[in-house]
Every structure is written in C-alpha cells, then in structure tokens.
Design a protein around this motif. Structure first.
Motif, PDB file in Angstrom:
ATOM      1  N   SER A  38       0.823  -1.207   0.000  1.00 34.42           N
ATOM      2  CA  SER A  38       0.000   0.000   0.000  1.00 34.42           C
ATOM      3  C   SER A  38       0.859   1.260   0.000  1.00 34.42           C
ATOM      4  N   LEU A  39       1.909   1.234   0.815  1.00 33.43           N
ATOM      5  CA  LEU A  39       2.686   2.463   0.956  1.00 33.43           C
ATOM      6  C   LEU A  39       3.656   2.647  -0.193  1.00 33.43           C
ATOM      7  N   ASP A  42       2.534   5.499  -2.048  1.00 30.75           N
ATOM      8  CA  ASP A  42       2.943   6.750  -1.413  1.00 30.75           C
ATOM      9  C   ASP A  42       4.369   7.102  -1.810  1.00 30.75           C
ATOM     10  N   ALA A 209      -1.823   8.733  -3.120  1.00 27.58           N
ATOM     11  CA  ALA A 209      -1.531   7.545  -2.307  1.00 27.58           C
ATOM     12  C   ALA A 209      -2.810   7.030  -1.669  1.00 27.58           C
TER      13      ALA A 209
ATOM     14  N   ALA B  43       3.820   9.163   8.763  1.00 25.84           N
ATOM     15  CA  ALA B  43       2.367   9.262   8.904  1.00 25.84           C
ATOM     16  C   ALA B  43       1.989  10.351   9.899  1.00 25.84           C
ATOM     17  N   ASP B  94       0.186  -1.762   6.838  1.00 28.20           N
ATOM     18  CA  ASP B  94       0.583  -0.665   5.959  1.00 28.20           C
ATOM     19  C   ASP B  94      -0.636   0.043   5.386  1.00 28.20           C
ATOM     20  N   GLY B  98      -1.671   3.929   5.949  1.00 27.38           N
ATOM     21  CA  GLY B  98      -1.882   4.783   4.780  1.00 27.38           C
ATOM     22  C   GLY B  98      -3.247   5.446   4.820  1.00 27.38           C
ATOM     23  N   THR B 102      -3.433   9.683   5.398  1.00 32.39           N
ATOM     24  CA  THR B 102      -3.891  10.460   4.252  1.00 32.39           C
ATOM     25  C   THR B 102      -5.245  11.104   4.544  1.00 32.39           C
TER      26      THR B 102
END
Lengths: 425, 432
Positions: A38-39, A42, A209, B43, B94, B98, B102
């Motif tokens: 997932s990251l 980003d 992202a 984050a 993860d 995320g 975000t």
C-alpha cells in the motif's frame, strides 16, 4: 436533479476524469493492498517528483506527456532502490520506503526551485500543482489520457489475472511453478506507477496515495474472492471520484482533492464497521453470540450431578457458591429464562424445560464425545473444534462414528437415566 | 565588514535552526527504525495537520502550547487508530497506516482551505517550511537578538534529549524485545505511545521551521545511515546526530550555492550520505560485502586447486609417474574464468605452487602441507558422514567438497576422535 449550469462542461470533464481515475486506482490498488504494498504508492508518488522536474528542464517547456514519462521513470527508479535496499543491505522495507520517499521528494523540491529560478514565475505553478493537485484544472486531454489508461490497465489485468492472483497470494509458489514472479511484479509496479503519475496532477501526491489504498482496502471487507473484490474496488473507486467531485462542485469553496479522499475514507469506514462477516460490528456480534452460547453451556453443565444424572431443579443459593467462577451468571439466567431453556416460579429455584433438557443432554453428549476422542482416538481430534462436526459424528454411519457411538453407549449411563423416553435425541 | 558579519550570522543561525530541528527527529527516528515504525514518523508528521489547524483556529495564533497539544492529540489518535484498524478490523498494517494519515491530512488541507483567511498557514509552508526566514524573525532576549523559532525548537530538543536519556534502558529493551519488556514489568505499549506523542511534538516544532519534508527525511535517513555503520545503540544515536549536523551544514551550503530550497537540499545531502554508507560502509556496505565474497571465492578456488594438485600427485605416485601436472591440463579442468587466473596468481605469489621449466606446475612444500590438511578434512568428513549419516558411497563426495573449506585443525581433531583415528576414507583412500 441538477440544473444545467451546475453540470457545466468543465464540471462534466472533471467528473468523468476523477471517476475514471478512481475506478482505475481501485483496480490497481486491489493488488497493491493484497501484496502489502500500500505504501509503495505513497513512495512512488513522492519519487515521481524529481523525474517530472528533470523532464521539464530537459524539454524546456510544459509538455504533459514528456513530464509524465520522466515521472514514471523516476518513480520506477525509486521502487527499484527500495527493492535493492531490501535485498542487498540490512535496511528494512519500511525504512527503505521512507528514505526513497523523503530524499526523492527533497530532490524534487530542490529541482523545482531551480526551475523557478530559471524560467518566469508563471510556469512554476504547473509544478506546484503536482504536489497538492489541481482537480479543477483538468482538461479534456487529461480525461482522454485517463480513459486510455483505464482501458489499458483493465486489459492488462484481465490478460494477466491468473498470474496476478497467483503472485498476490503465494509468490513463492508462483516462482516454484515457473512463473516469472519478478517480471510480473515489475508489470504490477509499472501499472501502479502509471496510475500514480497520471493521477498526480489531478489530486496531488498525498491524495494519490490515498486513492490507491482506500478502494482496495474497503473492498477487502466485503468479499473473500479476488474477482468480486476487484469489481467492488472499481465501483468504490469510481463512486469515490464521482461523489467527491460533485460535493466539491456543490460547495464551491472546497477543493476536490481532499474531498475525494474523505469520501473514500467514508466508504472505508462504512466497510470497516458494517461489512457483513468481516466488519467490526459483525465480528463483535458474532463474538457476543459465541460468548452467550458458551455461558449457556456452562449453565446447563450446572444441572449435571456428580452421578452423571440431570438434576430436576437447582437453587439460586447453590449457584451462588459458584458465582465467583462464573461471571455474569445473572445475565445468563435471565437469558435462559427468556429463551425458554429454564423455568422458575419464584426466581430462586430453576428447572429445565423440555427444550432445556434436550439442550443439556446435547451438551453433555458432546462433552462425553470430546473426552472419548481426546483419550482414545486423538487422530479424530479435528472433529472436536466445532459442535456441528461433533453432532455430525453422532449421526453419521461411517465405521468410525458407529464405533464411537457404541463406546459412548457402553460407558455413558447418562443418556438412559437423563431421558425418561429412552435416550433418543 | 559589518555587512559580512551580518551575512555570516545569518548563515550560522539558519544552519543552527536546521541542526536544532533535525536532532530530535533523528534521535526518535533511531528507535522508530529499530521498531520498524519508520513510516509512523512519516504518517504522524502528515496527520498532525488538522490538530494544528484546529488549535490555531481556536487560539488564533500559530505558536504556543495549544498547537503542540493539538498535535499530540492527533498524533496519538493516529497511532491508536492504526493499531485499532489492524487489531479490530484486520486491515494490513501498511494499508491501515496509509488510510489514517492520508485521511487526516485531507481533513487538514480542507480545514486550511475553508479557514484560510483566519489562519496564516498554507499547505506549501507546511511542506517546505520557512527555514530561510527564521533568522529574520527575532526577539530581543538576554541582550541577544534570538530567532523566535528557537523558543520552540530548543525546549523540544531538551525534552526529546531528556526523554531518550531517562528512558534509555526502557527504550532499548522495548525496541529490541517488546515482549520481554512487558514481561519484566514496564509496558512496551506505554513506551510506544510516549514515543508517538513525542514524534508528534517534534514534527510540529520542526515543520514550522523546516517543513514536513525535512522532518520525515531526518527521522528516517540519518538513523538508517548510522544503522549501516554500527551495531551498537549508543553509537547509532551519536552517528545519526553527526549525520544531522553534516546534512544541515552541507545542505545549507549547497542551497546557497545553487540558490535553491534549503530543506530540500538538506534532505538530498542526507540521502547522499546514506548512499555513500550503502556503498562504502565498513561491514554492511556493498563494497565490503563484495570484497568479502570475492575473498571467500578466491580462497575456495585456491584451495580447490592445491587440493586437486595433491590428489594428482597421489595418483601419479601410485602409478609411478612424474607428479608434475601440465599447465594446459590444469586450465582445461578448471576452466578459463578470471577467478581461476586470479587464484593461480595468488598461489604463485604465496609460493604454494611453482612452475616447472617444462611448462607444468608443482606444489611447493608449504603448498603440499596445506593441501594435505585440506584433503585430510575432506576424507575425515566423508568417513564421518558414512558412519553417522549412513549416506551411500556416491553421495559422500559432494558435501565433503563443500565443507572441507570450513574444517579447521580443531574440528579435524574432534572428527578423528569420533572416528577412532581412521586410516582410510570410505573410498579406500588413505587419510593423510
């Protein structure tokens, strides 16, 4: 529903663009989420920045295609560095992602300031919009690009669906089977890179992202199958883009990028909480009913006398001595009364109803069977995990089941004594 | 002259601001990295935005403790939520992280766009910071013109420094073995959330000055660089701090030289340092790893050569022939690879083999001694494998050919003891 000037040509363009972008991110993001990458999206969206700037410097003017190409390659370079650091040094993946993300982004800022120094201030705004996104500035050209990308990635995913499925769930197996796992991974990463790069000008680095993660992570809650997960993810991504853009058009002051992300977050929260089976609420309810069932079984066990017969009634004072080892017994008693498992005239003594008697016998029978299996047939221990399996063993006519049943009858005086009618269940 | 002094003072104050804001980031980053939470720094530094905006809206200013309070609240919220999503919702770590950061960042950007007129904050300033303006915005305290930003940076530095020093052993234990830490009696969770709260504080204090780009860079890159250079926690923190100082210095210098963004350049310098460490670090660098592998390959190849020569001598003596091996045969057997040539050159240099006038090669006495020991290891191991592992005869050679390079005199003695000093190997050859 909407007045004509509300859905102006510009809004339509943006609407189509963001919806398609959302759908495509949903499609590709599914795999990113499943592969625990997932990251990476980003990191990629940050790593794309220096390539964008270098392409701009080399070409000398704003050319969308060239700049996207530069962004694509520097994004892939970033991904390559992450894999290299993970494979060849002691740096762990999370630190590697962080390093690429921050250093590439720093380099991007350095380069964009250099560009700003060299050319007139007017064209600098172009680069800035890649960081925070400028959804409203979407042109029909962008929409064609996104539509092309959507079709292209759909075709690739359809063509390679079997392979992607394999590497998403069991990469080592795929390698052993002779599939080019590394190449497939590269294809997947390139697809992510393309989506990110094309989405950057529309929604910006951080939002891109999010758009990649949210639909896939939401869809995961609704299904256990990959094809339906992809479909759900596409739909959620599409709706995220559309609803976000419409909301931003309605509240004219609000920028579309963050709104789209928040709509996606809304879908995600709904999925986390209310999805059937995997959602938090469903899980908690399931756990609650499981706890109640366990408590009821313990309650019924209280009726089992030491001589393996069922007591006709039980007094509250008798139960009270066991209270410390049976937390929440009052609630269980209440529930049992309401469900017709127990009867009570004065709330001090409790009797089993006929239904409760059947249940109690069932519980005892399962317990006896469990002990029998654990002590004498440990090879059948798998049946002990679920009550349904045990019940089936009691009904089955396989040799094993019959053997177990005769042994149970030989040892257990319980059935005949407990049931006046002769022990039929 | 006075103008020159002013210019110099400006540079010193800017570099100092860079160092002051990056040091606490790196200190906390060391522990984040060891816990594989590096991205949590990223984050949180994004997620604190809404907390900062709300606090600024409520108080009407962009400095002071309310900002930090807002940041800590949202920072802890991020940490809790990420954990909650993975524990309650079974979302992969993860993806959960995320989603949380975000979304919070989006809330922050939205708030800024809604209340832009009331808060003097734009997303650009959050990303890039205003390090170049720090020395210009000063107040007069203690008879000095001190930049305002220092009044939040220095307390932050002291707070983080004392936290790391006071909780050193707790941090150390809970970073390397959280379960043991919890079992011994101090909660690894508590330390975790304290760390997260501090990360939030540090991100806010630093991103006012240098922007979130540099915060993330300094939280991750110097600790990673140090990780390649040392294996001790104490040195890790010291080296990471040094990396911060040098990146601030050279970053500022580079930014002035090319007239570009200072925080961006500092991040790039940190990245360059990391790249150098990846390539040239003494033990964990690529070069030293490559050299190590080359040395090993060379040793194995050389030992294979002298072992082969020794066996050829044995056969020749049995057949009553000359024990000299023609050079060409040698190369045909071993192949034409560069490693082979290198191994031959090495053996010649160490005088383990010598060429004969007729174009052959012979072992020297020293070479024969070494080869003998090697062949002895090989045959002892074959005997051992046969006796204790009951391998068939044709399966003995390959594992022994691998392991012979790693059996020293001590292990030879031990093997001999286990096997009651055998004279021949399973193939009937004499053990030298």
């Amino acid at each position: 529903m909407f007045s004509a000037d509300f859905l102006s040509y510009n809004t339509m363009i943006v609407l189509v663009g963001t919806s398609l972008l959302g759908g495509t991110s949903g499609l590709i993001g599914t795999f990113a989420v499943l592969r625990k990458r997932s990251l990476t999206g980003d990191a990629l969206s940050h790593a794309a920045l220096p390539g964008l700037c270098i392409a701009f410097m080399l070409w000398g003017e704003r050319n969308l295609f060239v700049m996207l190409l530069g962004a694509f390659f520097s994004g892939l370079l970033g991904i390559g560095i992450i894999s290299g650091l993970r494979a060849w040094t002691r740096i762990k993946e999370d630190a590697a992602i962080g390093i690429v993300l921050s250093v590439f982004f720093g380099a991007g800022i350095v380069l964009s300031r250099l560009i700003q120094n060299r050319v007139s201030a007017g064209s600098k705004a172009g680069l800035d919009s890649y960081i925070l996104g400028k959804t409203a500035g979407m042109l029909s050209y962008d929409v064609y690009l996104i539509a092309g990308l959507a079709c292209g990635s759909l075709i690739v995913v359809l063509a390679l669906s079997k392979e992607f499925q394999l590497i998403s769930f069991d990469t080592p197996f795929a390698t052993v089977q002779g599939w080019p796992a590394l190449f497939l991974d590269l294809v997947l990463m390139s697809l992510i890179a393309i989506v990110v790069v094309i989405g950057l000008p529309a929604v910006g680095v951080v939002m891109m992202a999010a758009l990649l993660i949210l639909p896939g992570a939401s869809a995961r809650f609704w299904t256990e199958r990959l094809p339906s997960m992809i479909q759900i993810s596409i739909v959620i991504g599409f709706l995220t883009g559309a609803v976000g853009t419409l909301a931003s058009a309605t509240f004219s002051l609000m920028p579309a990028g963050p709104l789209i992300v928040l709509v996606g977050t809304g879908f995600f929260l709904i999925s986390v909480l209310f999805a059937p089976r995997r959602g938090v609420v469903a899980r908690q309810l399931h756990e609650l009913s499981f706890r109640r069932e366990l408590a009821q079984q313990r309650l019924l066990n209280l009726f089992l006398g030491s001589d393996k017969t069922l007591k006709p009634e039980i007094a509250l004072s008798e139960i009270s001595t066991t209270r410390s080892s049976f937390p929440g017994i009052e609630r269980s008693l209440d529930l049992a009364l309401r469900e017709g498992v127990l009867q009570s005239d004065d709330s001090r003594t409790f009797r089993l109803t006929n239904y409760g008697r059947t249940l109690a016998v069932q519980v005892h029978q399962r317990d006896l069977l469990r002990h029998l299996i654990w002590n004498e047939r440990p090879d059948l221990a798998a049946y002990c995990q679920a009550d349904d399996d045990l019940d089936e063993l009691l009904r089955n006519s396989t040799p094993e089941a019959i053997e177990l049943r005769t042994r149970l009858e030989q040892r257990g005086e319980l059935l005949s004594k407990a049931l006046p009618s002769g022990g039929a269940l | 002259m006075a103008e020159l002094w002013d210019q110099w003072e400006l540079s010193v104050l800017t570099v100092l601001a860079g160092i002051l804001s990056s040091l606490p980031c790196a200190w906390l980053g060391c522990f984040l990295m060891l816990r594989r939470l590096s991205l949590m720094g990223d984050a949180i530094s994004h997620a604190v935005l809404p907390g900062v905006v709300v606090a600024a809206l409520l108080t009407g200013e962009l400095t002071g403790w309310p900002i930090f309070l807002g940041a800590v609240v949202v920072g802890l919220f991020t940490a809790f939520l990420t954990r909650g999503l993975s524990q309650l919702g079974h979302v992969p770590d993860d993806a959960g992280m995320g989603v949380v950061f975000t979304s919070l960042f989006a809330v922050g950007v939205l708030l800024i766009s809604q209340f832009a007129s009331q808060v003097d904050l734009d997303p650009g300033c959050v990303l890039y910071g205003l390090i170049d303006f720090i020395p210009l915005d000063t107040v007069n305290r203690f008879g000095w013109e001190i930049p305002k930003a220092y009044f939040s940076l220095v307390p932050c530095l002291i707070l983080t420094g004392s936290f790391v020093l006071l909780f050193w052993k707790e941090l150390q234990l809970s970073s390397f073995d959280p379960n043991l830490a919890s079992a011994v009696g101090f909660s690894a969770d508590l330390i975790h959330y304290l760390l997260m709260a501090l990360v939030a504080v540090v991100s806010v204090s630093a991103f006012e000055a240098v922007g979130s780009v540099l915060v993330v860079a300094m939280m991750i890159v110097p600790p990673a660089t140090a990780h390649l250079l040392t294996d001790r926690l104490g040195r890790l923190v010291v080296i990471a701090s040094l990396c911060c100082v040098t990146s601030s210095l050279f970053g500022y210098w580079g930014a002035i030289y090319w007239n570009t963004s200072t925080p961006g350049m500092m991040a790039v310098v940190a990245g360059v340092q990391f790249g150098l460490a990846v390539v040239f670090a003494p033990h964990h660098g690529l070069v030293s790893k490559g050299l190590h592998q080359l040395r090993l390959a060379l040793r194995i190849m050389s030992e294979d050569i002298i072992g082969g020569l020794f066996r050829a001598e044995e056969l020749a003596q049995e057949a009553g022939l000359s024990s000299e091996i023609p050079w060409r045969t040698c190369r045909e057997i071993l192949g034409q690879g560069r490693l082979t040539s290198l191994a031959f050159a090495w053996l010649r240099f160490r005088e383990l083999i010598r060429p004969t006038p007729r174009g052959g090669i012979l072992l020297t006495d020293e070479g024969r001694r070494r080869a003998q020991s090697l062949v002895r290891s090989h045959r002892l191991w074959e005997a051992y494998l046969q006796k204790y592992f009951h391998l068939p005869e044709d399966h003995l050679h390959a594992p022994a050919a691998r392991l012979e390079h790693y059996i020293g005199p001590k292990l030879q003695e031990k093997l001999e003891e286990e096997l009651d000093a055998p004279h021949t190997d399973p193939h009937g050859r004499q053990i030298p």
